[in-house]
Design an enzyme around this catalytic site. Sequence first.
Site, PDB file in Angstrom:
ATOM      1  N   ASP A  27      53.569  51.592  34.372  1.00 50.20           N
ATOM      2  CA  ASP A  27      53.612  50.151  34.682  1.00 50.20           C
ATOM      3  C   ASP A  27      53.603  49.929  36.195  1.00 50.20           C
ATOM      4  O   ASP A  27      54.050  50.778  36.959  1.00 50.20           O
ATOM      5  CB  ASP A  27      54.887  49.553  34.048  1.00 50.20           C
ATOM      6  N   ARG A  31      51.408  44.799  40.367  1.00 44.36           N
ATOM      7  CA  ARG A  31      52.308  44.558  41.504  1.00 44.36           C
ATOM      8  C   ARG A  31      51.885  45.371  42.723  1.00 44.36           C
ATOM      9  O   ARG A  31      51.969  44.907  43.860  1.00 44.36           O
ATOM     10  CB  ARG A  31      53.756  44.897  41.113  1.00 44.36           C
ATOM     11  N   ARG A  40      44.117  42.733  40.942  1.00 45.57           N
ATOM     12  CA  ARG A  40      44.867  43.613  40.022  1.00 45.57           C
ATOM     13  C   ARG A  40      44.047  44.838  39.599  1.00 45.57           C
ATOM     14  O   ARG A  40      44.593  45.924  39.383  1.00 45.57           O
ATOM     15  CB  ARG A  40      45.272  42.836  38.760  1.00 45.57           C
ATOM     16  N   HIS A  44      44.656  49.016  38.946  1.00 46.17           N
ATOM     17  CA  HIS A  44      44.328  49.839  37.770  1.00 46.17           C
ATOM     18  C   HIS A  44      43.480  51.046  38.178  1.00 46.17           C
ATOM     19  O   HIS A  44      43.636  52.137  37.636  1.00 46.17           O
ATOM     20  CB  HIS A  44      43.585  49.008  36.720  1.00 46.17           C
ATOM     21  N   TRP A  76      45.941  42.765  24.982  1.00 50.04           N
ATOM     22  CA  TRP A  76      44.718  42.016  24.649  1.00 50.04           C
ATOM     23  C   TRP A  76      44.825  40.565  25.100  1.00 50.04           C
ATOM     24  O   TRP A  76      43.819  39.882  25.252  1.00 50.04           O
ATOM     25  CB  TRP A  76      44.446  42.051  23.143  1.00 50.04           C
ATOM     26  N   LEU A 138      47.448  71.779  26.862  1.00 48.58           N
ATOM     27  CA  LEU A 138      48.065  70.447  26.861  1.00 48.58           C
ATOM     28  C   LEU A 138      47.347  69.501  25.905  1.00 48.58           C
ATOM     29  O   LEU A 138      46.118  69.452  25.879  1.00 48.58           O
ATOM     30  CB  LEU A 138      47.978  69.871  28.289  1.00 48.58           C
TER      31      LEU A 138
HETATM   32  C1  IPE Z   1      53.553  48.141  29.063  1.00 47.92           C
HETATM   33  O1  IPE Z   1      53.400  47.444  30.226  1.00 47.92           O
HETATM   34  C2  IPE Z   1      52.219  48.526  28.499  1.00 47.92           C
HETATM   35  C3  IPE Z   1      51.505  49.564  29.211  1.00 47.92           C
HETATM   36  C4  IPE Z   1      51.954  50.230  30.237  1.00 47.92           C
HETATM   37  C5  IPE Z   1      50.191  49.866  28.715  1.00 47.92           C
HETATM   38  P1  IPE Z   1      53.311  45.853  30.244  1.00 47.92           P
HETATM   39  O2  IPE Z   1      53.202  45.447  31.656  1.00 47.92           O
HETATM   40  O3  IPE Z   1      52.247  45.391  29.325  1.00 47.92           O
HETATM   41  O4  IPE Z   1      54.718  45.433  29.627  1.00 47.92           O
HETATM   42  P2  IPE Z   1      55.640  44.199  29.920  1.00 47.92           P
HETATM   43  O5  IPE Z   1      54.762  42.990  29.812  1.00 47.92           O
HETATM   44  O6  IPE Z   1      56.194  44.366  31.288  1.00 47.92           O
HETATM   45  O7  IPE Z   1      56.700  44.256  28.881  1.00 47.92           O
HETATM   46  C1  IPE Z   2      50.284  48.691  33.859  1.00 42.17           C
HETATM   47  O1  IPE Z   2      50.312  47.885  34.969  1.00 42.17           O
HETATM   48  C2  IPE Z   2      48.898  48.821  33.268  1.00 42.17           C
HETATM   49  C3  IPE Z   2      48.726  48.151  31.973  1.00 42.17           C
HETATM   50  C4  IPE Z   2      49.646  47.516  31.330  1.00 42.17           C
HETATM   51  C5  IPE Z   2      47.413  48.218  31.374  1.00 42.17           C
HETATM   52  P1  IPE Z   2      50.417  46.310  34.870  1.00 42.17           P
HETATM   53  O2  IPE Z   2      49.045  45.750  34.841  1.00 42.17           O
HETATM   54  O3  IPE Z   2      51.287  45.898  33.748  1.00 42.17           O
HETATM   55  O4  IPE Z   2      51.108  45.989  36.254  1.00 42.17           O
HETATM   56  P2  IPE Z   2      52.231  44.917  36.544  1.00 42.17           P
HETATM   57  O5  IPE Z   2      53.330  45.124  35.567  1.00 42.17           O
HETATM   58  O6  IPE Z   2      51.591  43.581  36.388  1.00 42.17           O
HETATM   59  O7  IPE Z   2      52.660  45.196  37.944  1.00 42.17           O
HETATM   60 MG    MG Z   3      53.261  45.529  33.600  1.00 45.67          MG
END
Ligand code: IPE
Ligand code: IPE
Ligand code: MG
Length: 247
Positions: A27, A31, A40, A44, A76, A138
């Site tokens: 996660d 940010r 964003r 990624h 989604w 792995l």
């Molecule tokens: C969890 O992160 C899902 C993945 C890392 C794929 P999210 O960013 O979607 O989760 P929340 O919204 O903080 O709970």
């Molecule tokens: C995790 O990063 C990746 C996915 C959930 C696909 P985020 O996209 O959730 O990043 P934040 O939480 O907004 O920083």
């Molecule tokens: Mg997130």
Amino acid sequence: MNSSESSPVNADIDPANLPCHIAIIMDGNGRWAKKRILNRIEGHKKGADVVRLIVRTCREIGISILTLYAFSTENWQRPKIEVAALMSLLKNFLESEQKEMLDNNIRLNAIGQIEKLPEDVQHVLHKSMTLTKKNNGLMLNLALSYGGRAEIVRMVREIATKTKEGKIDPDLITPELVSDFLYTKGMPDPDLLIRTSGEMRISNFLLWQIAYTEIFVTKTLWPDFGKQEFLQILKHYQRRERRFGKV
Ligand code: IPE
Ligand code: IPE
Ligand code: MG
């Protein structure tokens, strides 16, 4: 990659006490990008590089299973353009890693609603899984359109159907049988769950499987995560006393 990222495997880690199965909630990509006034999607992209690094580290130290939460059933609902970018990055990742997986005895597996992914992504995914299915190093287990509740609903449906057909005796439904109807059938539960970027929640990840998993949350955003911090977490894990409800 800086010099610390390419340093050899840390000698302080006890090879006899490694987690067999590591799960990661990756996660913080958004940010990370926001802090740099970037889109964003850039977060990624950087995140995908960290995936490569952590996969390589797991292979080097001899981890058996690495499960990565790459896309949740809830993801989604993000803007269409972000979902499309994530799918395209996933496809690129699978294509670019095919050789590395074959050369390094990595077996690719996917858990989640694979049938919901775009067809071109499903195609490369199935191709990589087929090409690597005999590998026994792995196991890289990607959670894609994965949700713990959806997984449990699917399991209940399948067991209920088999029960109705007389193929399962309700008295013989055990935790082991339930596990056999989950996407993770045949895999040991995660020993260690890492979540980056500080959020103290599970976000619908592996709800059944993490009953006794050791959890580590780090404030580091996923694109800033690296080998040294990962090894540090492994060291902490090795100092934890796992009791499984006993004394
Ligand atoms: C969890 O992160 C899902 C993945 C890392 C794929 P999210 O960013 O979607 O989760 P929340 O919204 O903080 O709970
Ligand atoms: C995790 O990063 C990746 C996915 C959930 C696909 P985020 O996209 O959730 O990043 P934040 O939480 O907004 O920083
Ligand atoms: Mg997130």
